[in-house]
Design an enzyme around this catalytic site. Structure first.
Site, PDB file in Angstrom:
ATOM      1  N   HIS A   1      20.942  23.567  51.683  1.00 36.98           N
ATOM      2  CA  HIS A   1      20.249  23.707  53.135  1.00 36.98           C
ATOM      3  C   HIS A   1      21.050  22.752  54.131  1.00 36.98           C
ATOM      4  CE1 HIS A   1      16.791  24.717  50.395  1.00 36.98           C
ATOM      5  NE2 HIS A   1      16.985  25.898  51.074  1.00 36.98           N
TER       6      HIS A   1
ATOM      7  N   GLY B   1      22.708  30.944  53.442  1.00 36.00           N
ATOM      8  CA  GLY B   1      23.543  30.930  52.270  1.00 36.00           C
ATOM      9  C   GLY B   1      23.837  32.017  51.502  1.00 36.00           C
TER      10      GLY B   1
END
Ligand code: PAF
Length: 280
Positions: free
Chosen positions: A37, A147
């Site tokens: 993250h 992602g």
């Protein structure tokens, strides 16, 4: 860093920044933040003037109630990590704030929705689409960062943005891995020591299979990968798929596409893990 729990407050914050001509990058998360993250926050910082993160465990994308209940929640640690990373604002709404009424929306993303995660987790992508659209409408970012570990999610979000003519750029970011190759995931903390020691074999097996590409068809590579995973008794494989990256259709021949990717989902102890690697 500003911490907002209410929609009107994050909206006001972003509006002020936009009025000053600043670009806003957005990183939506479900919290329990890890380096994966933080890599999205770092990328967003490089490409925008202001970075907003959201932390919201979205109940309507969980098809398994135990997974929702056990999903790690670490709001205080998340705030510290975001502050250290130089994030400007975090939006941490309650479920009531996000869903004051029953949500009935239904999205149809066509074929890309019905394979792999979509096939194994009914309703999952509908829940993802509902929350991501809502977050985009609330935060109104110029760019949003996702992602590639959730590669199918990324494909669905890109399609939603195209279909609804949403005015933002979706930025895909590479998978971040532990030193031993395990893809970073908030769920990894639920692995016990033995499971954690075995988990890197998920990625190692995908790489092993890819190294055999010259002598295998896609179907043979899939069989080889399944056989290798079957040797590890702790792995309960849900699927291995080899697809064209653009439409997530299974490949019969390597020359059918410009970029192919191998995907896996498996259960290891109490945790369901996914991973994927580009083949070419
Ligand atoms: O990838 C995630 O963490 C979630 O699916 C997302 C995009 C934040 C939506 O809840």
């Amino acid at each position: 860093m500003n911490v907002y729990n209410f929609i009107v407050d994050i909206q006001r914050f972003v509006k002020e920044k936009h009025n000053s001509g600043l670009k806003v990058g957005f990183v939506p998360t479900m919290g329990a933040l890890h380096e994966g993250h933080i890599s999205l926050i770092n990328r967003a910082k490089k490409e925008n003037d202001i970075v907003v993160c959201s932390v919201f465990v979205n109940p309507i994308q969980f098809n398994n109630p135990t997974d929702l209940e056990k999903y790690p929640r670490t709001p205080e640690k998340d705030i510290t990590k975001l502050e250290q990373a130089g994030c400007d604002a975090v939006f941490m709404p309650s479920v009531e704030e996000m869903y004051p009424n029953k949500v009935e929306d239904h999205y149809d993303f066509g074929d890309i929705e019905h394979v792999m995660e979509g096939a194994c987790r009914p309703g999952h992508f509908n829940g993802v689409a509902i929350v991501v659209r809502k977050l985009f409408e609330i935060v109104n970012p110029d760019r949003a960062y996702f992602g590639e570990k959730d590669f199918q999610q990324l494909a669905i979000i890109k399609k939603m943005v195209r279909d609804l003519n949403m005015n933002l750029e979706i930025v895909p970011c590479p998978i971040v891995r532990e030193n031993d190759g395990l893809a970073m995931s908030s769920r990894n903390v639920r692995l016990n020591e033995t499971e954690r020691a075995i988990a890197p074999k998920i990625f190692a097996t995908l790489n092993d299979a890819i190294s055999k590409k010259a002598s295998m068809t896609p179907a043979e590579m899939k069989e080889y990968t399944l056989a290798k995973y079957a040797e590890i008794k702790e792995f309960e494989v849900e699927y291995v798929e080899i697809t064209d990256e653009t439409n997530l259709k299974s490949l019969e021949n390597w020359n059918e596409c410009d970029h192919a990717r191998i995907f896996v989902a498996l259960q290891l102890g109490p945790v369901r893990l996914i991973d994927n690697v580009r083949i070419f």
